[in-house]
Design a protein around this motif. Structure first.
Motif, PDB file in Angstrom:
ATOM      1  N   PRO A   1      34.052  45.508 -21.906  1.00 10.33           N
ATOM      2  CA  PRO A   1      34.027  44.248 -21.174  1.00 10.33           C
ATOM      3  C   PRO A   1      35.196  44.196 -20.193  1.00 10.33           C
ATOM      4  O   PRO A   1      36.192  44.900 -20.376  1.00 10.33           O
ATOM      5  CB  PRO A   1      34.213  43.204 -22.280  1.00 10.33           C
ATOM      6  CG  PRO A   1      35.059  43.904 -23.290  1.00 10.33           C
ATOM      7  CD  PRO A   1      34.603  45.346 -23.258  1.00 10.33           C
ATOM      8  N   PRO A   2      35.119  43.370 -19.150  1.00  8.30           N
ATOM      9  CA  PRO A   2      36.273  43.190 -18.273  1.00  8.30           C
ATOM     10  C   PRO A   2      37.417  42.533 -19.061  1.00  8.30           C
ATOM     11  O   PRO A   2      37.194  41.571 -19.796  1.00  8.30           O
ATOM     12  CB  PRO A   2      35.767  42.247 -17.180  1.00  8.30           C
ATOM     13  CG  PRO A   2      34.283  42.248 -17.298  1.00  8.30           C
ATOM     14  CD  PRO A   2      33.951  42.614 -18.705  1.00  8.30           C
TER      15      PRO A   2
ATOM     16  N   ASP B   1      29.723  33.317 -23.271  1.00  8.35           N
ATOM     17  CA  ASP B   1      28.746  33.088 -24.342  1.00  8.35           C
ATOM     18  C   ASP B   1      28.727  34.206 -25.381  1.00  8.35           C
ATOM     19  O   ASP B   1      27.669  34.641 -25.822  1.00  8.35           O
ATOM     20  CB  ASP B   1      27.335  32.910 -23.759  1.00  8.35           C
ATOM     21  CG  ASP B   1      27.265  31.726 -22.811  1.00  8.35           C
ATOM     22  OD1 ASP B   1      27.925  30.716 -23.091  1.00  8.35           O
ATOM     23  OD2 ASP B   1      26.555  31.822 -21.799  1.00  8.35           O
ATOM     24  N   CYS B   2      29.892  34.654 -25.779  1.00  4.35           N
ATOM     25  CA  CYS B   2      30.001  35.699 -26.798  1.00  4.35           C
ATOM     26  C   CYS B   2      30.218  35.002 -28.141  1.00  4.35           C
ATOM     27  O   CYS B   2      31.280  34.462 -28.410  1.00  4.35           O
ATOM     28  CB  CYS B   2      31.158  36.638 -26.476  1.00  4.35           C
ATOM     29  SG  CYS B   2      31.284  38.016 -27.618  1.00  4.35           S
ATOM     30  N   LYS B   3      29.179  34.987 -28.946  1.00  8.82           N
ATOM     31  CA  LYS B   3      29.233  34.322 -30.251  1.00  8.82           C
ATOM     32  C   LYS B   3      29.619  35.323 -31.327  1.00  8.82           C
ATOM     33  O   LYS B   3      29.081  36.418 -31.402  1.00  8.82           O
ATOM     34  CB  LYS B   3      27.870  33.707 -30.595  1.00  8.82           C
ATOM     35  CG  LYS B   3      27.312  32.787 -29.529  1.00  8.82           C
ATOM     36  CD  LYS B   3      28.127  31.528 -29.392  1.00  8.82           C
ATOM     37  CE  LYS B   3      27.489  30.596 -28.366  1.00  8.82           C
ATOM     38  NZ  LYS B   3      28.419  29.993 -27.476  1.00  8.82           N
ATOM     39  N   ASN B   4      30.546  34.939 -32.170  1.00  8.15           N
ATOM     40  CA  ASN B   4      30.982  35.743 -33.317  1.00  8.15           C
ATOM     41  C   ASN B   4      31.338  37.187 -32.977  1.00  8.15           C
ATOM     42  O   ASN B   4      30.803  38.124 -33.571  1.00  8.15           O
ATOM     43  CB  ASN B   4      29.900  35.726 -34.405  1.00  8.15           C
ATOM     44  CG  ASN B   4      29.567  34.336 -34.854  1.00  8.15           C
ATOM     45  OD1 ASN B   4      30.456  33.512 -35.045  1.00  8.15           O
ATOM     46  ND2 ASN B   4      28.288  34.049 -34.989  1.00  8.15           N
TER      47      ASN B   4
ATOM     48  N   THR C   1      28.495  40.670 -28.059  1.00  8.98           N
ATOM     49  CA  THR C   1      27.374  40.581 -27.128  1.00  8.98           C
ATOM     50  C   THR C   1      27.534  39.308 -26.322  1.00  8.98           C
ATOM     51  O   THR C   1      27.776  38.237 -26.879  1.00  8.98           O
ATOM     52  CB  THR C   1      26.035  40.559 -27.898  1.00  8.98           C
ATOM     53  OG1 THR C   1      25.965  41.728 -28.705  1.00  8.98           O
ATOM     54  CG2 THR C   1      24.860  40.540 -26.948  1.00  8.98           C
ATOM     55  N   GLY C   2      27.399  39.434 -24.999  1.00  4.29           N
ATOM     56  CA  GLY C   2      27.541  38.259 -24.166  1.00  4.29           C
ATOM     57  C   GLY C   2      27.366  38.586 -22.705  1.00  4.29           C
ATOM     58  O   GLY C   2      26.894  39.663 -22.336  1.00  4.29           O
ATOM     59  N   GLY C   3      27.766  37.648 -21.870  1.00  2.00           N
ATOM     60  CA  GLY C   3      27.601  37.817 -20.434  1.00  2.00           C
ATOM     61  C   GLY C   3      26.212  37.368 -20.009  1.00  2.00           C
ATOM     62  O   GLY C   3      25.376  36.988 -20.834  1.00  2.00           O
ATOM     63  N   THR C   4      25.943  37.396 -18.728  1.00  2.00           N
ATOM     64  CA  THR C   4      24.659  36.932 -18.206  1.00  2.00           C
ATOM     65  C   THR C   4      23.499  37.790 -18.683  1.00  2.00           C
ATOM     66  O   THR C   4      22.390  37.302 -18.842  1.00  2.00           O
ATOM     67  CB  THR C   4      24.679  36.907 -16.661  1.00  2.00           C
ATOM     68  OG1 THR C   4      25.065  38.215 -16.202  1.00  2.00           O
ATOM     69  CG2 THR C   4      25.645  35.880 -16.141  1.00  2.00           C
TER      70      THR C   4
ATOM     71  N   LYS D   1      44.073  34.617 -31.751  1.00  2.00           N
ATOM     72  CA  LYS D   1      42.897  34.807 -30.906  1.00  2.00           C
ATOM     73  C   LYS D   1      42.108  33.508 -30.874  1.00  2.00           C
ATOM     74  O   LYS D   1      42.135  32.724 -31.817  1.00  2.00           O
ATOM     75  CB  LYS D   1      42.040  35.957 -31.412  1.00  2.00           C
ATOM     76  CG  LYS D   1      41.534  35.768 -32.820  1.00  2.00           C
ATOM     77  CD  LYS D   1      40.888  37.020 -33.351  1.00  2.00           C
ATOM     78  CE  LYS D   1      40.541  36.804 -34.813  1.00  2.00           C
ATOM     79  NZ  LYS D   1      40.535  37.960 -35.597  1.00  2.00           N
ATOM     80  N   ALA D   2      41.412  33.294 -29.750  1.00  2.00           N
ATOM     81  CA  ALA D   2      40.596  32.097 -29.587  1.00  2.00           C
ATOM     82  C   ALA D   2      39.324  32.484 -28.839  1.00  2.00           C
ATOM     83  O   ALA D   2      39.391  33.010 -27.728  1.00  2.00           O
ATOM     84  CB  ALA D   2      41.369  31.025 -28.815  1.00  2.00           C
ATOM     85  N   VAL D   3      38.171  32.218 -29.462  1.00  2.00           N
ATOM     86  CA  VAL D   3      36.891  32.492 -28.824  1.00  2.00           C
ATOM     87  C   VAL D   3      36.467  31.219 -28.116  1.00  2.00           C
ATOM     88  O   VAL D   3      36.306  30.172 -28.733  1.00  2.00           O
ATOM     89  CB  VAL D   3      35.831  32.922 -29.871  1.00  2.00           C
ATOM     90  CG1 VAL D   3      34.484  33.157 -29.201  1.00  2.00           C
ATOM     91  CG2 VAL D   3      36.292  34.162 -30.605  1.00  2.00           C
ATOM     92  N   ARG D   4      36.314  31.303 -26.801  1.00  2.00           N
ATOM     93  CA  ARG D   4      35.938  30.156 -25.976  1.00  2.00           C
ATOM     94  C   ARG D   4      34.572  30.429 -25.348  1.00  2.00           C
ATOM     95  O   ARG D   4      34.057  31.539 -25.432  1.00  2.00           O
ATOM     96  CB  ARG D   4      36.992  29.920 -24.913  1.00  2.00           C
ATOM     97  CG  ARG D   4      38.403  29.778 -25.508  1.00  2.00           C
ATOM     98  CD  ARG D   4      39.369  29.207 -24.491  1.00  2.00           C
ATOM     99  NE  ARG D   4      40.747  29.277 -24.928  1.00  2.00           N
ATOM    100  CZ  ARG D   4      41.315  28.486 -25.831  1.00  2.00           C
ATOM    101  NH1 ARG D   4      40.607  27.577 -26.440  1.00  2.00           N
ATOM    102  NH2 ARG D   4      42.587  28.613 -26.137  1.00  2.00           N
ATOM    103  N   ASP D   5      33.997  29.425 -24.694  1.00  2.00           N
ATOM    104  CA  ASP D   5      32.682  29.581 -24.070  1.00  2.00           C
ATOM    105  C   ASP D   5      32.676  30.636 -22.974  1.00  2.00           C
ATOM    106  O   ASP D   5      31.732  31.385 -22.827  1.00  2.00           O
ATOM    107  CB  ASP D   5      32.198  28.251 -23.476  1.00  2.00           C
ATOM    108  CG  ASP D   5      31.843  27.246 -24.562  1.00  2.00           C
ATOM    109  OD1 ASP D   5      31.627  27.666 -25.714  1.00  2.00           O
ATOM    110  OD2 ASP D   5      31.780  26.040 -24.256  1.00  2.00           O
TER     111      ASP D   5
END
Length: 164
Positions: free
Chosen positions: A7-8, A26-29, A44-47, A69-73
């Protein structure tokens, strides 16, 4: 079988911490492992909802217990606490001095060695407070309101002068 692409990632550093931002919407878990000498990410995420995976071998050691760490939208933010005896500025993020297409410098968070140490974690700063402030506009789902801004007069609305 397709292989997961990296990922970038954007990075910045201060005297005692390193900031990583995994730019994946939108990377969930996601699976995130922070070890003394590396960071592993898989999600898994991205457009295109593609799978991304990367292991970053760090230039120097960090303290996984004090890292956050913090998972954001819109992204995943990671703050790595440098080992107490390893404080100081790293010449690069990775162990190998190599240019990676997925890695960029986050100039908005960067602080040079010569800059003030007022907001440096470990110099009286609070890791949780710094992590909350990394989110931008404050905690939760707050969104900016532009309703109270005065509309500015646009110079493009003026008539064009005649050509001579």
């Amino acid at each position: 079988m397709t292989t997961a692409s990296p990922p970038p990632v954007m990075w910045a550093q201060r005297h005692a911490v390193v900031f990583l931002t995994v730019c994946l919407e939108d990377c969930k878990n996601p699976e995130i492992r922070i070890e003394p000498d590396k960071v592993y990410f898989k999600g898994t995420g991205g457009t295109e909802k593609k799978e991304h995976e990367i292991t970053i071998d760090l230039y120097n050691e960090i303290d996984p217990e004090k890292s956050l760490k913090a998972v954001r939208d819109r992204n995943i933010e990671i703050m790595l606490k440098k080992k107490e005896d390893k404080h100081g500025y790293w010449p690069q993020l990775t162990k190998e001095k190599k240019k990676y297409h997925w890695l960029k410098v986050d100039f908005n968070r960067w602080q040079d060695e010569e800059d003030s140490d007022d907001d440096v974690v470990g110099g009286g700063g609070d890791l949780e407070e710094m992590m909350r402030s990394m989110g931008g506009l404050g905690g939760g789902d707050s969104k900016p309101s532009f309703d109270d801004l005065d509309p500015l007069e646009d110079s493009d609305d003026d008539d064009m002068p005649d050509l001579e």
